[in-house]
Scaffold this motif. Structure first.
Motif, PDB file in Angstrom:
ATOM      1  N   PRO A 107       0.802  -1.222   0.000  1.00  8.44           N
ATOM      2  CA  PRO A 107       0.000   0.000   0.000  1.00  8.44           C
ATOM      3  C   PRO A 107       0.832   1.268   0.000  1.00  8.44           C
ATOM      4  CG  PRO A 107      -0.139  -1.099   2.123  1.00  8.44           C
ATOM      5  CD  PRO A 107       0.674  -1.980   1.223  1.00  8.44           C
ATOM      6  N   GLY A 108       0.216   2.335  -0.520  1.00 11.32           N
ATOM      7  CA  GLY A 108       0.871   3.635  -0.556  1.00 11.32           C
ATOM      8  C   GLY A 108       0.587   4.428   0.703  1.00 11.32           C
ATOM      9  N   MET A 109       0.857   5.714   0.633  1.00  7.44           N
ATOM     10  CA  MET A 109       0.751   6.577   1.796  1.00  7.44           C
ATOM     11  C   MET A 109      -0.688   6.681   2.325  1.00  7.44           C
ATOM     12  SD  MET A 109       1.862  10.593   2.196  1.00  7.44           S
ATOM     13  CE  MET A 109       3.052  10.391   0.929  1.00  7.44           C
ATOM     14  N   PHE A 110      -1.663   6.797   1.431  1.00 11.00           N
ATOM     15  CA  PHE A 110      -3.045   7.012   1.859  1.00 11.00           C
ATOM     16  C   PHE A 110      -3.883   5.736   1.834  1.00 11.00           C
ATOM     17  CE2 PHE A 110      -1.584  11.049   0.059  1.00 11.00           C
ATOM     18  CZ  PHE A 110      -1.633  11.810   1.218  1.00 11.00           C
ATOM     19  N   LYS A 111      -3.315   4.650   1.349  1.00 13.13           N
ATOM     20  CA  LYS A 111      -4.041   3.390   1.265  1.00 13.13           C
ATOM     21  C   LYS A 111      -3.326   2.386   2.146  1.00 13.13           C
ATOM     22  CE  LYS A 111      -2.985   3.283  -3.020  1.00 13.13           C
ATOM     23  NZ  LYS A 111      -2.274   4.230  -3.728  1.00 13.13           N
ATOM     24  N   LYS A 112      -4.078   1.676   2.980  1.00  8.48           N
ATOM     25  CA  LYS A 112      -3.397   0.740   3.856  1.00  8.48           C
ATOM     26  C   LYS A 112      -3.660  -0.721   3.540  1.00  8.48           C
ATOM     27  CE  LYS A 112      -6.856   1.732   7.290  1.00  8.48           C
ATOM     28  NZ  LYS A 112      -7.250   1.830   8.615  1.00  8.48           N
ATOM     29  N   ASN A 113      -4.691  -1.028   2.755  1.00  7.70           N
ATOM     30  CA  ASN A 113      -5.040  -2.425   2.532  1.00  7.70           C
ATOM     31  C   ASN A 113      -5.125  -2.821   1.058  1.00  7.70           C
ATOM     32  OD1 ASN A 113      -5.362  -3.096   5.328  1.00  7.70           O
ATOM     33  ND2 ASN A 113      -7.238  -1.894   5.298  1.00  7.70           N
ATOM     34  N   PHE A 114      -4.730  -1.934   0.155  1.00  6.47           N
ATOM     35  CA  PHE A 114      -4.754  -2.275  -1.267  1.00  6.47           C
ATOM     36  C   PHE A 114      -3.732  -1.449  -2.040  1.00  6.47           C
ATOM     37  CE2 PHE A 114      -7.607   1.276  -0.873  1.00  6.47           C
ATOM     38  CZ  PHE A 114      -7.420   2.002  -2.037  1.00  6.47           C
ATOM     39  N   GLU A 115      -3.453  -1.905  -3.248  1.00  6.80           N
ATOM     40  CA  GLU A 115      -2.484  -1.233  -4.113  1.00  6.80           C
ATOM     41  C   GLU A 115      -3.061  -1.168  -5.518  1.00  6.80           C
ATOM     42  OE1 GLU A 115       2.065  -2.138  -5.711  1.00  6.80           O
ATOM     43  OE2 GLU A 115       1.024  -3.606  -4.480  1.00  6.80           O
ATOM     44  N   ILE A 116      -3.139   0.018  -6.082  1.00  4.97           N
ATOM     45  CA  ILE A 116      -3.600   0.173  -7.460  1.00  4.97           C
ATOM     46  C   ILE A 116      -2.388   0.079  -8.377  1.00  4.97           C
ATOM     47  CG2 ILE A 116      -4.691   1.717  -9.134  1.00  4.97           C
ATOM     48  CD1 ILE A 116      -6.251   2.930  -6.768  1.00  4.97           C
ATOM     49  N   LYS A 117      -2.410  -0.900  -9.266  1.00  2.66           N
ATOM     50  CA  LYS A 117      -1.298  -1.111 -10.189  1.00  2.66           C
ATOM     51  C   LYS A 117      -1.515  -0.366 -11.507  1.00  2.66           C
ATOM     52  CE  LYS A 117       1.232  -4.407  -8.177  1.00  2.66           C
ATOM     53  NZ  LYS A 117       2.668  -4.403  -8.104  1.00  2.66           N
ATOM     54  N   SER A 118      -2.783  -0.291 -11.953  1.00  4.32           N
ATOM     55  CA  SER A 118      -3.099   0.381 -13.217  1.00  4.32           C
ATOM     56  C   SER A 118      -4.372   1.200 -13.052  1.00  4.32           C
ATOM     57  CB  SER A 118      -3.273  -0.646 -14.336  1.00  4.32           C
ATOM     58  OG  SER A 118      -3.739  -0.015 -15.515  1.00  4.32           O
ATOM     59  N   LYS A 119      -4.220   2.511 -12.933  1.00  2.00           N
ATOM     60  CA  LYS A 119      -5.374   3.394 -12.737  1.00  2.00           C
ATOM     61  C   LYS A 119      -6.292   3.380 -13.956  1.00  2.00           C
ATOM     62  CE  LYS A 119      -2.829   6.390  -9.660  1.00  2.00           C
ATOM     63  NZ  LYS A 119      -2.066   7.596  -9.545  1.00  2.00           N
ATOM     64  N   ILE A 120      -5.713   3.349 -15.135  1.00  2.00           N
ATOM     65  CA  ILE A 120      -6.505   3.355 -16.366  1.00  2.00           C
ATOM     66  C   ILE A 120      -7.363   2.100 -16.461  1.00  2.00           C
ATOM     67  CG2 ILE A 120      -6.380   3.278 -18.893  1.00  2.00           C
ATOM     68  CD1 ILE A 120      -3.868   5.083 -18.619  1.00  2.00           C
ATOM     69  N   SER A 121      -6.780   0.952 -16.189  1.00  2.00           N
ATOM     70  CA  SER A 121      -7.540  -0.298 -16.241  1.00  2.00           C
ATOM     71  C   SER A 121      -8.609  -0.344 -15.153  1.00  2.00           C
ATOM     72  CB  SER A 121      -6.602  -1.501 -16.104  1.00  2.00           C
ATOM     73  OG  SER A 121      -5.752  -1.586 -17.220  1.00  2.00           O
ATOM     74  N   LEU A 122      -8.317   0.214 -13.976  1.00  2.00           N
ATOM     75  CA  LEU A 122      -9.309   0.265 -12.906  1.00  2.00           C
ATOM     76  C   LEU A 122     -10.510   1.100 -13.339  1.00  2.00           C
ATOM     77  CD1 LEU A 122     -10.244  -0.377 -10.032  1.00  2.00           C
ATOM     78  CD2 LEU A 122      -8.944   1.619  -9.257  1.00  2.00           C
ATOM     79  N   MET A 123     -10.265   2.217 -13.990  1.00  2.00           N
ATOM     80  CA  MET A 123     -11.355   3.060 -14.469  1.00  2.00           C
ATOM     81  C   MET A 123     -12.172   2.335 -15.540  1.00  2.00           C
ATOM     82  SD  MET A 123     -11.086   5.467 -12.426  1.00  2.00           S
ATOM     83  CE  MET A 123     -12.327   6.574 -12.982  1.00  2.00           C
ATOM     84  N   LYS A 124     -11.524   1.538 -16.376  1.00  2.00           N
ATOM     85  CA  LYS A 124     -12.245   0.754 -17.384  1.00  2.00           C
ATOM     86  C   LYS A 124     -13.153  -0.273 -16.715  1.00  2.00           C
ATOM     87  CE  LYS A 124      -8.928   1.037 -21.158  1.00  2.00           C
ATOM     88  NZ  LYS A 124      -7.987   0.281 -22.006  1.00  2.00           N
ATOM     89  N   LEU A 125     -12.635  -0.945 -15.687  1.00  2.00           N
ATOM     90  CA  LEU A 125     -13.445  -1.940 -14.968  1.00  2.00           C
ATOM     91  C   LEU A 125     -14.633  -1.283 -14.278  1.00  2.00           C
ATOM     92  CD1 LEU A 125     -10.709  -4.211 -13.361  1.00  2.00           C
ATOM     93  CD2 LEU A 125     -12.154  -4.733 -15.312  1.00  2.00           C
ATOM     94  N   LEU A 126     -14.404  -0.155 -13.624  1.00  2.00           N
ATOM     95  CA  LEU A 126     -15.491   0.568 -12.962  1.00  2.00           C
ATOM     96  C   LEU A 126     -16.495   1.090 -13.990  1.00  2.00           C
ATOM     97  CD1 LEU A 126     -13.493   2.512 -10.253  1.00  2.00           C
ATOM     98  CD2 LEU A 126     -14.968   0.522  -9.915  1.00  2.00           C
ATOM     99  N   GLY A 127     -15.987   1.500 -15.146  1.00  2.00           N
ATOM    100  CA  GLY A 127     -16.848   2.000 -16.217  1.00  2.00           C
ATOM    101  C   GLY A 127     -17.804   0.950 -16.757  1.00  2.00           C
ATOM    102  N   ALA A 128     -17.482  -0.321 -16.576  1.00  2.00           N
ATOM    103  CA  ALA A 128     -18.363  -1.394 -17.024  1.00  2.00           C
ATOM    104  C   ALA A 128     -19.668  -1.417 -16.231  1.00  2.00           C
ATOM    105  CB  ALA A 128     -17.654  -2.742 -16.907  1.00  2.00           C
ATOM    106  N   TYR A 129     -19.667  -0.818 -15.049  1.00  2.00           N
ATOM    107  CA  TYR A 129     -20.872  -0.767 -14.212  1.00  2.00           C
ATOM    108  C   TYR A 129     -21.626   0.543 -14.327  1.00  2.00           C
ATOM    109  CZ  TYR A 129     -20.035  -5.147 -11.838  1.00  2.00           C
ATOM    110  OH  TYR A 129     -19.873  -6.464 -11.564  1.00  2.00           O
ATOM    111  N   PHE A 130     -20.977   1.599 -14.754  1.00  2.00           N
ATOM    112  CA  PHE A 130     -21.627   2.925 -14.770  1.00  2.00           C
ATOM    113  C   PHE A 130     -21.849   3.423 -16.175  1.00  2.00           C
ATOM    114  CE2 PHE A 130     -19.170   2.687 -10.797  1.00  2.00           C
ATOM    115  CZ  PHE A 130     -20.204   2.827  -9.901  1.00  2.00           C
TER     116      PHE A 130
END
Length: 130
Positions: A107-130
């Motif tokens: 985890p990074g400074m503001f996240k304690k239990n997860f790590e985002i490896k690809s912000k662009i891909s995360l937005m694509k996955l979230l976009g599949a629901y919205f």
């Protein structure tokens, strides 16, 4: 399935995962590959348009979310459950790591239990629901 019901199901699933003593189980559902070992779950999503069929979340649960930080809070809650059970969930999109949640994350400074490896891909996955 509501978010609350999903977390209850998720916790029970993690307990059942302890029955795997060695090796792993691989499941393929609608262009998504899920590999489960004793301490890790890897979900590789190959087709975004089929994501809702695999994980039918109630979009109404997301209406109270005001911004991206609310989504990060859900990831952190899931990571807390995983860390407590010493398990890791890796979400991939077309073979590329998107998010590492739980025990195996860095985890990074503001996240304690997860790590985002690809912000662009995360937005694509979230976009599949919205």
């Amino acid at each position: 399935m509501s978010i609350t019901n999903f977390f209850l199901f998720f916790e029970k699933f993690l307990d059942v995962q302890n029955f795997i003593f060695s090796g792993s189980i691989e499941i393929k559902i609608a262009d998504t590959k899920i590999e489960i070992s004793r301490d890790r779950i890897t979900v590789d999503i190959l087709a975004l348009h089929k994501l809702k069929n695999i994980l039918p979340l109630d979009i109404g649960d997301f209406k109270d979310m005001g911004n991206f930080s609310d989504i990060l809070k859900i990831l952190d809650e899931a990571g807390e459950i995983l860390k407590a059970k010493k398990k890791t969930l890796i979400v991939k999109y077309r073979g590329v790591d998107v998010v590492v949640i739980g025990y195996g994350s860095s985890p990074g400074m503001f996240k304690k239990n997860f790590e985002i490896k690809s912000k662009i891909s995360l937005m694509k996955l979230l976009g599949a629901y919205f």
